[in-house]
Write a protein that holds these residues in place. Structure first.
Motif, short mmCIF file in Angstrom:
data_model
loop_
_atom_site.label_atom_id
_atom_site.label_comp_id
_atom_site.label_asym_id
_atom_site.label_seq_id
_atom_site.Cartn_x
_atom_site.Cartn_y
_atom_site.Cartn_z
N PRO A 40 59.65 -14.05 30.61
CA PRO A 40 59.04 -12.85 31.20
C PRO A 40 57.64 -12.57 30.66
N TYR A 41 57.43 -12.79 29.36
CA TYR A 41 56.11 -12.53 28.79
C TYR A 41 55.09 -13.54 29.29
N LEU A 44 54.03 -12.19 32.64
CA LEU A 44 53.17 -11.00 32.46
C LEU A 44 51.74 -11.42 32.12
N LEU A 191 62.64 -7.99 34.47
CA LEU A 191 61.93 -8.87 33.54
C LEU A 191 60.75 -9.59 34.18
N TYR A 192 60.84 -9.89 35.47
CA TYR A 192 59.81 -10.71 36.09
C TYR A 192 59.04 -10.00 37.21
N LEU A 194 57.67 -6.92 37.64
CA LEU A 194 57.35 -5.65 37.01
C LEU A 194 56.72 -4.64 37.97
N ASP A 224 52.11 -2.64 30.98
CA ASP A 224 53.07 -3.65 31.43
C ASP A 224 53.97 -4.14 30.30
N LEU A 228 57.96 -3.95 30.21
CA LEU A 228 58.83 -5.11 30.01
C LEU A 228 59.83 -4.85 28.88
#
Length: 244
Positions: A40-41, A44, A191-192, A194, A224, A228
């Motif tokens: 996920p990060y 982002l 998670l994805y 956002l 963001d 998350l």
């Protein structure tokens, strides 16, 4: 644990020589014929780098695979159909999103395995990947794992990934409990996706139940990364705690 021939265990304190730059003949070869999972990060950071919304990024660059055993979906970077399965962000000059490249790209040639114990502590194991094409190991620069990770800017990537790990290594997940399609969609949303998650969090019905504190709500909606991290905590509650 058995590893492929090109992979060996790596002690955190052991030093290894490695470097990568444009003058190495194998430059960008590690960016082809690979399967790259996206955290996920990662998504982002790539969205910010490309100034692109999450929905557009996922539509253009992501492959979502449903787990055959009914677990949470797996998210991968879609490769270019050029006969070599090249990364869509690679060029002859190198990575076009280098400042925001995914955590796995930063860590290479080191792999990091993580296990969260019952008390919440995190245990790390490391491996060194020596692919046949890679000539970076002939470079004189010496590192241990901590030095390499710091040099590659991995600290925040690992911190957020370890928070997600709390979901992926829940006891229900370890035991192979199947997730409903709605739960899988919720996992991807928080998670994805956002942008869509922010809209849901902004609704009075949602924040009255899950986020009544106004100051927290403002902080989460304004950033963001905060969103998350809230999504990770929220998934813990709705997927695991509420069903007890």
């Amino acid at each position: 644990m058995h590893f492929p021939e090109k992979v060996s265990t790596l002690c955190a304190r052991k030093r290894f020589s490695f470097g990568c730059h444009r003058n190495i003949p194998c430059f960008t070869e590690c960016c082809r014929e690979l399967e790259l999972a996206l955290t996920p990060y990662d998504v982002l950071c790539l969205c910010k780098e490309l100034q692109m919304g999450a929905a557009e990024f996922i539509d253009r660059f992501v492959i979502v695979e449903q787990d055959e055993k009914g677990g949470f979906p797996n998210v991968y970077l879609g490769m270019v159909d050029d006969g070599r399965a090249s990364c869509p962000f690679i060029s002859s000059r190198g990575c076009k999103v280098y400042k925001s490249r995914p955590g796995a790209c930063r860590a290479y040639p080191v792999g990091r395995g993580v296990r969260r114990d019952a008390d919440g502590s995190v245990r790390e194991t490391y491996v060194l990947v020596r692919e046949e094409h890679c000539q970076g190991f002939a470079e004189p620069h010496s590192h241990n794992v901590a030095e390499w990770f710091e040099n590659q800017g991995l600290q925040e990537y690992n911190v957020i990934s370890d928070e997600v790990l709390g979901l992926l290594q829940q006891e229900q997940v370890r035991q192979g409990a199947s997730r409903t399609q709605e739960e899988r969609d919720t996992f991807l949303l928080a998670l994805y996706r956002l942008d869509e998650f922010r809209k849901m969090v902004s609704s009075p019905a949602f924040y009255d139940r899950y986020m009544p504190d106004e100051e927290e709500r403002r902080s989460v909606l304004a950033d963001d990364l905060n969103l998350l991290r809230f999504g990770i905590r929220w998934l813990q509650e709705v997927l695991f705690m509420e069903t007890r």
